[in-house]
Design a protein around this motif. Structure first.
Motif, short mmCIF file in Angstrom:
data_model
loop_
_atom_site.label_atom_id
_atom_site.label_comp_id
_atom_site.label_asym_id
_atom_site.label_seq_id
_atom_site.Cartn_x
_atom_site.Cartn_y
_atom_site.Cartn_z
N GLY A 110 0.80 -1.21 0.00
CA GLY A 110 0.00 0.00 0.00
C GLY A 110 0.84 1.26 0.00
O GLY A 110 2.07 1.23 0.10
N LEU A 111 0.15 2.40 -0.11
CA LEU A 111 0.83 3.69 -0.14
C LEU A 111 1.61 3.94 1.14
O LEU A 111 2.69 4.55 1.11
CB LEU A 111 -0.21 4.80 -0.37
N PHE A 112 1.11 3.46 2.27
CA PHE A 112 1.73 3.78 3.55
C PHE A 112 2.46 2.59 4.18
O PHE A 112 2.86 2.67 5.34
CB PHE A 112 0.68 4.34 4.51
N ASP A 113 2.63 1.51 3.43
CA ASP A 113 3.36 0.36 3.96
C ASP A 113 4.82 0.68 4.24
O ASP A 113 5.48 -0.01 5.03
CB ASP A 113 3.29 -0.82 2.98
N SER A 114 5.34 1.70 3.59
CA SER A 114 6.75 2.05 3.76
C SER A 114 7.03 2.78 5.07
O SER A 114 8.19 3.04 5.39
CB SER A 114 7.21 2.93 2.58
N PHE A 115 5.99 3.12 5.82
CA PHE A 115 6.15 3.91 7.05
C PHE A 115 5.59 3.12 8.22
O PHE A 115 4.41 2.77 8.23
CB PHE A 115 5.43 5.25 6.93
N LEU B 189 3.40 5.76 11.56
CA LEU B 189 2.28 6.68 11.32
C LEU B 189 1.50 6.99 12.59
O LEU B 189 0.85 8.02 12.70
CB LEU B 189 1.33 6.12 10.26
N ASP B 190 1.57 6.07 13.57
CA ASP B 190 0.87 6.31 14.83
C ASP B 190 1.47 7.47 15.60
O ASP B 190 0.85 7.99 16.53
CB ASP B 190 0.87 5.04 15.68
N GLU C 105 -8.41 11.62 12.88
CA GLU C 105 -7.84 10.53 13.68
C GLU C 105 -8.37 9.19 13.21
O GLU C 105 -7.62 8.21 13.09
CB GLU C 105 -8.15 10.76 15.16
N ASN C 106 -9.68 9.11 12.95
CA ASN C 106 -10.29 7.86 12.48
C ASN C 106 -9.78 7.50 11.09
O ASN C 106 -9.54 6.32 10.79
CB ASN C 106 -11.81 7.98 12.48
N TYR C 107 -9.61 8.51 10.24
CA TYR C 107 -9.13 8.26 8.88
C TYR C 107 -7.71 7.71 8.92
O TYR C 107 -7.39 6.73 8.23
CB TYR C 107 -9.17 9.56 8.07
N LEU C 108 -6.86 8.33 9.74
CA LEU C 108 -5.48 7.87 9.87
C LEU C 108 -5.42 6.46 10.44
O LEU C 108 -4.63 5.62 9.98
CB LEU C 108 -4.67 8.83 10.74
N ARG D 231 2.88 13.64 2.99
CA ARG D 231 3.83 14.73 3.22
C ARG D 231 4.42 14.65 4.64
O ARG D 231 5.63 14.77 4.83
CB ARG D 231 3.14 16.08 3.04
N GLU D 232 3.55 14.46 5.61
CA GLU D 232 4.03 14.42 7.00
C GLU D 232 4.82 13.15 7.29
O GLU D 232 5.78 13.17 8.06
CB GLU D 232 2.84 14.57 7.95
#
Length: 222
Positions: free
Chosen positions: A6-11, A14-15, A36-39, A64-65
């Motif tokens: 996924g797009l955020f598997d590299s991080f 994120l929490d 918060e729920n979306y993240l 970005r963040e």
């Protein structure tokens, strides 16, 4: 069937992202609890594709963040001298490295690239004037150079840059984000900067990498 990354598997942190930091990237941001729920959903299901245009904007704000949080380490902090300690930014070769698979989730290459620029270069202190010019590379089994990004050093809001390429002239002013077409592998450009510099000079000509994205010029004053 193997699971798609996924797009955020590299991080993996994120929490730790500060929800309030997303507000600066969003017009009319939703309530904090909604973000918060979306993240949280993105952490649980990083391969989920955004369903609306606004969801895409939130994804880009998170990206970005995430990139900013995971930016390159300072020199001397056990960094790999070639990779710069970061899978997305090669400091030595001045390359922004964008995984090609990210385009499955953000099909607009220009928007995706600007997110990388904001996350990796936005708050970065330049170590030398060579960092006014970066090459943009889509990374996959076979890497593809898709363009370049130029970061003019404008002194103030009265500055102006004139960029010439293939007989066409473009004026870039402070605060502007511009994309100049350059479909060739390499393009000869000339520039003049009033009240500012690029690569240590107010006027010069040079070759830059082109491609399907072209030449991005970030005229924001840092």
């Amino acid at each position: 069937m193997p699971k798609l990354a996924g797009l955020f598997d590299s991080f993996d942190n994120l929490d730790q992202l500060d929800i309030s930091s997303l507000n600066s990237w969003l017009k009319n941001p939703p309530q904090t609890i909604q973000l918060e729920n979306y993240l949280a959903n993105k952490i649980l299901y990083p391969e989920a594709i955004p369903m609306t245009e606004y969801d895409m904007k939130i994804d880009l704000a998170i990206l970005r963040e995430a990139l900013r949080m995971n930016g390159p380490k300072l020199a001397g902090q056990n960094t790999n001298s070639l990779l710069g300690g970061n899978p997305f930014l090669n400091i030595t070769l001045r390359k922004i490295l964008i995984p090609e698979r990210f385009l499955r989730y953000v099909p607009d290459l220009a928007s995706l690239t600007w997110a990388f620029v904001d996350g990796l270069l936005g708050n970065r202190k330049k170590e030398d004037w060579f960092e006014d010019l970066w090459t943009i590379v889509l990374v996959d089994d076979v890497d593809e150079v898709v363009g370049s990004i130029i970061l003019p050093q404008f002194a103030d809001k009265s500055s102006e840059m004139e960029l010439s390429i293939s007989g066409n002239s473009y004026k870039i002013r402070p605060g502007n984000l511009s994309i100049v077409p350059c479909q060739k592998d390499r393009c000869e450009i000339g520039y003049k900067v009033r009240n500012g510099k690029i690569l240590g000079k107010a006027e010069s000509a040079l070759q830059v990498y082109g491609g399907k994205l072209g030449i991005l010029v970030d005229g924001r004053i840092t």
